[in-house]
Design a protein around this motif. Structure first.
Motif, PDB file in Angstrom:
ATOM      1  N   GLU B 615     -10.109   9.405  -7.475  1.00 42.62           N
ATOM      2  CA  GLU B 615      -8.815   9.614  -8.131  1.00 42.62           C
ATOM      3  C   GLU B 615      -7.864   8.449  -7.831  1.00 42.62           C
ATOM      4  O   GLU B 615      -7.051   8.069  -8.666  1.00 42.62           O
ATOM      5  CB  GLU B 615      -8.180  10.929  -7.642  1.00 42.62           C
ATOM      6  N   ARG B 616      -7.954   7.895  -6.617  1.00 40.65           N
ATOM      7  CA  ARG B 616      -7.037   6.798  -6.254  1.00 40.65           C
ATOM      8  C   ARG B 616      -7.499   5.460  -6.812  1.00 40.65           C
ATOM      9  O   ARG B 616      -6.865   4.434  -6.583  1.00 40.65           O
ATOM     10  CB  ARG B 616      -6.968   6.696  -4.721  1.00 40.65           C
ATOM     11  N   GLY B 617      -8.612   5.463  -7.502  1.00 41.27           N
ATOM     12  CA  GLY B 617      -9.095   4.221  -8.122  1.00 41.27           C
ATOM     13  C   GLY B 617      -9.662   3.226  -7.120  1.00 41.27           C
ATOM     14  O   GLY B 617      -9.658   2.013  -7.365  1.00 41.27           O
ATOM     15  N   GLU B 618     -10.149   3.708  -5.985  1.00 42.80           N
ATOM     16  CA  GLU B 618     -10.684   2.793  -4.975  1.00 42.80           C
ATOM     17  C   GLU B 618     -12.153   2.454  -5.228  1.00 42.80           C
ATOM     18  O   GLU B 618     -12.704   1.567  -4.598  1.00 42.80           O
ATOM     19  CB  GLU B 618     -10.544   3.429  -3.591  1.00 42.80           C
ATOM     20  N   LEU B 619     -12.836   3.210  -6.081  1.00 41.96           N
ATOM     21  CA  LEU B 619     -14.252   2.951  -6.354  1.00 41.96           C
ATOM     22  C   LEU B 619     -14.393   2.030  -7.563  1.00 41.96           C
ATOM     23  O   LEU B 619     -13.624   2.130  -8.518  1.00 41.96           O
ATOM     24  CB  LEU B 619     -15.000   4.256  -6.623  1.00 41.96           C
ATOM     25  N   TRP B 643     -16.810   0.366  -2.801  1.00 44.18           N
ATOM     26  CA  TRP B 643     -15.601   1.107  -2.403  1.00 44.18           C
ATOM     27  C   TRP B 643     -14.700   0.165  -1.610  1.00 44.18           C
ATOM     28  O   TRP B 643     -15.113  -0.369  -0.589  1.00 44.18           O
ATOM     29  CB  TRP B 643     -15.996   2.321  -1.568  1.00 44.18           C
ATOM     30  N   THR B 644     -13.470  -0.003  -2.089  1.00 44.86           N
ATOM     31  CA  THR B 644     -12.489  -0.811  -1.361  1.00 44.86           C
ATOM     32  C   THR B 644     -11.364   0.113  -0.910  1.00 44.86           C
ATOM     33  O   THR B 644     -10.602   0.643  -1.740  1.00 44.86           O
ATOM     34  CB  THR B 644     -11.921  -1.925  -2.249  1.00 44.86           C
ATOM     35  N   HIS B 645     -11.279   0.321   0.413  1.00 45.91           N
ATOM     36  CA  HIS B 645     -10.287   1.246   0.966  1.00 45.91           C
ATOM     37  C   HIS B 645      -9.051   0.445   1.368  1.00 45.91           C
ATOM     38  O   HIS B 645      -9.184  -0.679   1.878  1.00 45.91           O
ATOM     39  CB  HIS B 645     -10.910   1.948   2.187  1.00 45.91           C
ATOM     40  N   PRO B 646      -7.864   0.990   1.164  1.00 47.84           N
ATOM     41  CA  PRO B 646      -6.653   0.208   1.470  1.00 47.84           C
ATOM     42  C   PRO B 646      -6.562  -0.180   2.951  1.00 47.84           C
ATOM     43  O   PRO B 646      -5.977  -1.212   3.275  1.00 47.84           O
ATOM     44  CB  PRO B 646      -5.501   1.124   1.061  1.00 47.84           C
ATOM     45  N   VAL B 647      -7.098   0.619   3.849  1.00 50.04           N
ATOM     46  CA  VAL B 647      -7.021   0.291   5.282  1.00 50.04           C
ATOM     47  C   VAL B 647      -8.352  -0.281   5.795  1.00 50.04           C
ATOM     48  O   VAL B 647      -8.383  -1.303   6.459  1.00 50.04           O
ATOM     49  CB  VAL B 647      -6.658   1.555   6.100  1.00 50.04           C
ATOM     50  N   LEU B 648      -9.436   0.407   5.437  1.00 50.62           N
ATOM     51  CA  LEU B 648     -10.741  -0.006   5.963  1.00 50.62           C
ATOM     52  C   LEU B 648     -11.290  -1.254   5.281  1.00 50.62           C
ATOM     53  O   LEU B 648     -12.210  -1.882   5.752  1.00 50.62           O
ATOM     54  CB  LEU B 648     -11.767   1.125   5.777  1.00 50.62           C
ATOM     55  N   GLY B 649     -10.690  -1.590   4.139  1.00 49.51           N
ATOM     56  CA  GLY B 649     -11.192  -2.749   3.400  1.00 49.51           C
ATOM     57  C   GLY B 649     -12.437  -2.386   2.614  1.00 49.51           C
ATOM     58  O   GLY B 649     -12.610  -1.232   2.215  1.00 49.51           O
ATOM     59  N   ARG B 650     -13.328  -3.354   2.451  1.00 47.66           N
ATOM     60  CA  ARG B 650     -14.539  -3.096   1.674  1.00 47.66           C
ATOM     61  C   ARG B 650     -15.555  -2.347   2.550  1.00 47.66           C
ATOM     62  O   ARG B 650     -15.981  -2.866   3.567  1.00 47.66           O
ATOM     63  CB  ARG B 650     -15.110  -4.418   1.172  1.00 47.66           C
TER      64      ARG B 650
END
Lengths: 486, 864
Positions: B615-619, B643-650
């Protein structure tokens, strides 16, 4: 101060322990190690007396394959287990006759297509329970597993044999002639296309016809047309006559030998007679006749198992380095090429019902067909069995004996290989009728259509005699077990 | 009372002995020493004489036999070779020819090796024969080598021509020379043997004569000496006979100065003492008879009183045993024997029968013995075992019977059989703590045992291991064969578990197919061995209703005190470790460690993050090009999830995809990937000339979820993807789990024109059976084999075999992980269809894929 007797006992114990720990690990794989451990356990528990005798019934020539060069494998087994191997040389006749007349054999060699009759006559033991008891299975992983073990070990759902040979059919051609620029040019001029290994039976016939030059002492084809085993060279042609593969019977056990595909396969089988050396259809003209001719450079093509490559590649052979193995041709069906191979001879291990040491015989067979042990038995000059495990194809000694190119073709042919014979009780009778009529046709006494009609009628009689209901059940079980991918 | 008899003065006076006294010992010793020396000398001389003769005979025989044996061996080898060469042309099976050739070669080498030293020896005595033999062998060997060569050529007619002419002559010449040598050697041997034999007979005659003389001399000496001794001893014997019969008791006449004269003097003294003692004995006998009569009367009175007391308690139904103050049993009634099942003991201390459970009876037994020791009153209950093996509960009461002064005089032990009452009580307790199906401890008792085990380990400073076991295939088997058979499987599993652990350890059933094992261990490695034994125990299949079923265990292990002090924590951690074992492929075990705990926490956190990622468009979906091996042209792409996470990165796919798989999120994410891949493929297809295969990975969880085929069908129809342009990639693990269902799904996909590829081929089981059994269209050879292509001949052979096999089955071959041009050329040469790897390009976002590939589909990897 300890007595001398004590010191001797201590030394013997230490040496024995070192021997027990070191010997199996040094010379064999896990499958062999398990077998040896199980035998030692049987002896320790008193179920089997130490020094028991295991009687092996082998044909002359099998001895090196199963006991090793200079009996090395026999000595190794006896030293590891203390079980003595006693080899009886049995006559060159169907194993069924041998097992009926010689009751004291513990392990024997049988061909793939013989299993159903042996089982129906109560002459061999089912080994499935032994496999379960000792935690064995015929692993077919491509690292070191058996190649297509289901084709060589089963009758229906019952496991009855231990694979110990790999006899698919290969086509051998003269590489030196195929690569000769003058021959290539002449072939293109004659046929309008390039000289290459045949993809179809028609192309094969065309190739054989081109190289048939009796005046120069070169015959086109050196394929057997002997009555004993005629089915072996007819079956690949028949199987590839329909997609996904032709079947010998319909669901009600009515023979399917008079279909256009079956007649065409028979005609292809007969067509080669005229390109063969004189006397090819005489009785007894089996591979003992055809293989020397190819090895002496007198025929352009021949068909046999991979064992022939061992002979052609031997010192003294006139075609050493001058031959190539090719996949069997196929037939064009619905605009695509259908190819099938079949198992023919096969020196696999069975345990007679009358065996006095069935359990020991099973464990010996598993030891012998272990990936490491079996590699040592095949990788010797003068061996009598051929590769049947995936690791055999990568072993340096075996690659030297057979050549890497032949082994690559051999490995790939298994993917299109079908079980040997009919897979039915009465297999010997069915095949004898087929052999007889194919040979009559090869000698020009009857035509292809007549050969198939006569075989069809005789098969109907055999089916009735054996009981149609039971034959239908077995045929359905066979198809279920070996159903081809659609 | 009689005094000891005093010897008469005549006897008491010691006789003076001569300083040159010849005692019997000295005379006998001298005689035997001389005799022994004589015998030894005869034997020594005889042995030496016979040894010499024997040695001479042996040497003669050996000197003649050795050449004969060597000649015989050569003749045997020569005949063996002749047999082989004659048999070779008659071989009925050409496949047996190499064996014959090999055996002939071995025999030739053996004959050559044997012949060389023989010729060297022969040349010293018969040089002409040695030269002839060497020449004929050289000819024969040459002919045999030619026969071997013809065997390789399978030209048996030519081989037979040689064996029937040339080799026959050569072999006959060799045999003839060897026969001549044998004849000459035998003649020389016979003469030498005759001479040696005559010499040996002469030696034997000499020895026999010497022996006879020596033994005759010895026999005469012994007879003279024996006659002298016999006469003097008869005198003493006759006097002793007279003494015994009470006849004439005169002293005997003594002569000589040796032990026999000493014996005569001693006899005279003894005769005097015997006469005196006869008189004293008669008086003592009369006094003794009076005393015996008085004592017998007193004993009869005491026995009468004791019999009356025992009758008083004989009819009591409770077992009664009475012992004296010294704990010696004096009485036991009939009921005592009935209760204990054995005769009463002689000592009260040993009257406790064998305990049925020595561990549990220890306290009661200690109390009983203490009371017995102090003669205190006591009662208690214990479980005992009769000699016939039957067990029973009994109530014991010990009462001290004291005198008026309070001193214990007797101890009374009463025993009552209370088995019936105790059985009822135990039945109630068992139902509360044991599983009724497997008879193993239930969860309640297991936790109690765990509490006890951790307490004991803490006190003793040791460790204990908790094993959480789950049967891998139980649900499937239960659903397939029914609950009754499922229960049977659980019972058999319980028996196997019980069989591999020690009696003092605990196996419990927690419920369903979950078992718990509690082990006392000295170190963590001990649990390792126990877990391996459990897995081994589950290797044989289970036999249920005549059918075989395989059920393997997954085992999680936690260790006290390393992995927690509290039983509930240990149980939870073992449970977590069990799930690690499941993830590792089942049928294995895993130890709990901090990493598992951390991973569990991290996995839960990542799962939480992953839930909203879509839903957050991270995938994103990235695409890696698939190119034709023949010309490097773009033929399609594989869709890969990122998957790119705002904190964890890629986040690497191998970290988050297993979590998505476990949590079930993969189903919705997979649908989204499929939709994305088809959307892009539909757009790019036209630019690529209408031929563009899009490959999408589908996980086992997606296959298990209902409606996968419908979802794919809808997607294909929605985006108008042509037949064979959507390829679903599956791994081998999927096929193993539910083969029938998967095959059905794959056939359904084939029916709608979707092809299926077997991914990572070569890394798993890689069975040819799977390739034949499932309707695959493509195999993808794993990158690990491609990577070492240029260095590892075995990988090379594997890749070639895989391509040939796929070709034979009509399958398309995709090689993954192609990174060098050498690899690319090799795979193209081996007729691989499609290549994929960093040589051509990494997975990239769709917009980059459009720029790099879709607008330039004919670009070559080798020129980029």
């Amino acid at each position: 101060m300890p007595s001398r007797r004590f010191l001797v006992l201590l030394l013997a114990t230490v040496l024995g322990a070192i021997g027990a720990l070191a010997a199996p690990a040094a010379s064999a794989g896990e499958q062999a190690y398990k077998a040896v451990a199980a035998v030692r356990k049987l002896i320790a528990s008193g179920q089997v007396p130490a020094g028991s005798r295991l009687t092996l019934g082998f044909k002359q020539g099998n001895v090196n394959a199963f006991l090793g060069s200079e009996l090395a494998l026999q000595k190794e087994w006896e030293s590891l287990t203390g079980i003595v191997l006693d080899v009886h040389i049995v006559p060159q006749q169907p194993i069924r006759e041998t097992l009926r007349s010689t009751p004291d054999i513990d392990i024997a060699v049988a061909r793939n297509h013989e299993y159903p009759d042996l089982l129906a006559d109560g002459l061999i033991t089912e080994i499935g329970p032994f496999m379960a008891e000792y935690g064995y299975r015929f692993d077919d992983n491509t690292t070191e597993g058996y190649i297509r073990p289901e084709l060589q070990s089963k009758v229906g759902e019952r496991t009855v044999a231990i694979p110990a040979d790999g006899d698919v059919v290969l086509l051998y051609l003269r590489r030196d002639l195929m690569e000769d620029p003058q021959e290539q040019a002449a072939f293109r001029k004659t046929t309008g296309h390039a000289l290459a290994p045949p993809k179809t039976w028609t192309e094969y016939e065309e190739l054989v016809r081109f190289f048939h030059r009796p005046a120069q002492g070169l015959y086109g084809a050196g394929e057997e047309r002997d009555e004993e085993g005629a089915w072996m060279y007819w079956t690949p042609r028949f199987l590839s006559s329909a997609a996904p593969h032709a079947e010998l019977f319909d669901e009600q056990m009515r023979p399917r030998l008079t279909t256009p595909g079956a007649i065409a396969a028979t005609e292809s089988y007969l067509a080669l007679v005229k390109y063969s050396p004189p006397g090819i259809t005489d009785p007894g003209r089996n591979y003992n006749f055809t293989l020397p001719l190819f090895a002496q450079g007198k025929t352009f093509a021949t068909m046999n198992t991979i064992a022939a490559a061992r002979m052609f590649n031997a010192e003294g052979s006139a075609v050493r380095g001058k031959f190539v193995a090719a996949p069997l041709p196929g037939s064009r069906v619905d605009n695509r090429i259908v190819r099938h191979n079949t198992l023919i001879y096969g020196n696999n291990l069975v345990i007679p019902k009358s065996a006095r040491n069935a359990r020991l015989a099973f464990l010996y067979a598993m030891w012998l067909t272990d990936p490491d042990v079996s590699t040592r038995s095949i990788g010797v000059a003068g061996g009598f069995t051929d590769p049947y495990r995936w690791n055999h194809l990568r072993d340096a000694r075996i690659r030297k004996i057979y050549t890497p190119e032949v082994l690559a073709v051999f490995g790939a042919e298994w993917a299109v290989t079908q079980p040997a014979g009919t897979g039915l009780r009465g297999d010997a009778q069915y095949l004898a009728a087929l052999d007889r009529n194919l040979t009559a046709a090869a000698r020009g006494e009857i035509g292809a259509q007549e050969a198939m009609s006569r075989t069809s009628a005789e098969w109907e009689q055999i089916t009735e005699k054996l009981g149609r209901a039971e034959q239908i059940r077995q045929w359905a079980e066979f198809r279920r077990e070996f159903g081809n991918r659609q | 009372m009689n005094l000891p008899h005093a010897p008469s003065p005549a006897v008491a006076v010691p006789t003076r002995r001569s300083p040159f006294r010849q005692s019997l010992l000295v005379r006998l010793s001298t005689m035997f020493a001389l005799g022994g020396l004589l015998v030894a000398a005869i034997l020594l001389i005889g042995n030496r004489v016979l040894d010499d003769a024997k040695q001479r005979l042996e040497n003669t025989v050996i000197r003649q036999v050795q050449p004969l044996a060597a000649t015989h061996r050569l003749q045997t080898r020569s005949n063996e070779l002749r047999t082989l060469e004659l048999e070779l042309p008659t071989v009925r099976d050409v496949f047996a020819l190499p064996q014959y050739a090999e055996r002939m070669q071995v025999e030739i080498e053996a004959m050559t090796a044997e012949l060389a030293p023989f010729l060297a020896v022969l040349a010293t005595s018969r040089p002409d024969d040695a030269a002839r033999l060497e020449r004929h062998w050289a000819n024969y060997r040459g002919d045999l080598q030619e026969v071997i060569h013809l065997a390789g050529k399978m030209d048996l007619a030519a081989a037979e021509a040689i064996t029937s002419t040339r080799t026959r002559t050569a072999h006959a010449a060799i045999s003839s020379i060897l026969r001549e040598l044998v004849g000459a050697t035998e003649q020389a041997a016979t003469e030498a043997y005759r001479q040696a034999r005559e010499e040996q007979q002469r030696q034997q005659r000499f020895f026999l004569t010497l022996s006879f003389g020596g033994f005759l001399f010895l026999a005469v000496g012994l007879v003279v000496f024996a006659r002298s001794l016999s006469r003097r001893l008869r005198t003493v014997r006759d006097a002793a006979t007279r003494l015994a019969a009470g006849e004439d008791r005169k002293p005997i006449a003594i002569s000589g100065d040796d032990e026999i004269s000493d014996l005569g003097q001693a006899f005279n003294a003894m005769q005097e003492i015997v006469v005196s003692r006869e008189q004293s004995l008669r008086a003592a006998q009369e006094e003794l008879e009076d005393r015996v009569t008085q004592r017998t009367q007193a004993l009869a009175t005491a026995n009468s009183r004791l019999w009356m007391l025992s009758q008083a308690v004989e009819q009591n139904p409770i077992g009664v045993l009475i012992a004296g103050a010294d704990r010696r049993v004096e009485y036991a009634n009939a009921a005592y024997v009935r209760v204990t099942g054995r005769p009463a003991d002689t000592q009260l201390a040993s009257s406790l029968p064998e305990a049925a459970d020595p561990e549990r009876s220890r306290d009661v037994d200690t109390e009983f013995r203490a009371a017995l020791l102090t003669a205190a009153d006591w009662d208690g209950e214990r479980r005992s075992r009769r000699p016939d093996g039957s067990e029973y509960w009994e109530h014991l009461r010990l009462v001290a019977m004291r005198t008026e002064q309070g001193r214990p005089e007797h101890l009374l032990l009463m025993r009552e059989d209370i088995t019936e009452r105790r059985t009822q009580e135990e039945k109630v307790a068992y139902q509360a703590y044991y599983d009724s199906l497997t008879a193993l401890p239930n969860r309640t008792l297991a936790l109690d045992r765990l509490q006890q085990a951790t307490g004991r380990a803490a006190r003793e400073g040791t460790m204990c291991a908790v094993m959480f076991i789950d049967l891998d295939n139980f649900k499937q088997i239960n659903d397939t064969i029914g609950h009754v058979a499922g229960d049977e499987l659980l019972c058999q599993a319980a028996v196997r578990l019980r069989s591999v652990i020690r009696a003092e350890d605990t196996v419990a059933r927690l419920g369903g197919d979950e078992f718990l094992i509690i082990l006392g261990v000295a170190q963590a490695n001990d649990a390792d061995a126990a877990a391996a034994k459990i897995i081994q125990a589950f290797t044989p299949p289970f036999q249920i209703d005549g059918r075989e079923f395989a059920a393997s265990p997954s085992i999680g292990v936690s260790i006290f005190p390393d992995d927690g002090n509290d039983p509930s924590v240990l149980l939870r951690n073992a449970d977590l470790a069990m799930y690690e074992a499941k993830d590792a492929g089942r049928n294995t075990f895993r130890f709990f460690n901090q990493k598992i705990h951390d991973d569990s926490v991290a996995r839960m956190e990542m799962e939480r993050e992953l839930r909203g990622a879509l839903e957050r468009g991270e995938l994103q979906v990235h695409f890696q090009p698939l190119v034709a091996a023949r010309d490097g042209r773009l033929v399609g792409a594989e869709a890969l999830l990122r998957w790119t996470h705002p904190v964890l990165g890629r986040v690497p796919p191998d970290r988050f995809i297993p979590i998505a798989e476990q949590s079930g999120l993969i189903v919705s994410i997979g649908d989204w990937v499929l939709e994305q891949a088809c959307t892009h493929a539909a757009r790019w297809r036209e630019a690529c000339g209408g031929e563009f295969v899009i490959a999408v990975n589908v996980s086992p969880r997606q296959f298990a979820a209902p409606g996968l085929v419908d979802t794919i069908r809808a997607c294909v129809e929605r985006h108008a993807i042509p037949h064979h342009q959507l390829e679903i990639e599956v791994t081998e693990g999927l096929l193993i789990r539910n083969p029938a269902e998967v095959r059905e799904a794959m056939l359904a996909l084939a029916a709608i024109g979707v092809t299926v590829a077997l991914d990572d081929f070569g890394t798993g089981y890689s069975s040819l059976s799977y390739l034949r059994a499932f309707p695959f269209h493509t195999i993808k050879i794993d990158r690990s084999f491609i990577r070492d292509l240029s260095e590892d001949a075995e990988d090379c052979a594997l890749v070639v075999a895989a391509i040939r096999m796929a070709r034979a089955l009509g399958l398309r071959v995709v090689a993954e992980g192609v990174e060098t041009e050498v690899q690319s050329r090799f795979l193209a040469h081996q007729e691989s269809d499609v290549l994929q790897g960093y040589l051509f390009g990494p997975p990239i976002p769709p917009e980059d894929f459009v720029t790099d590939w879709v607008h330039n589909p004919t670009r070559r990897a080798f020129s980029s």
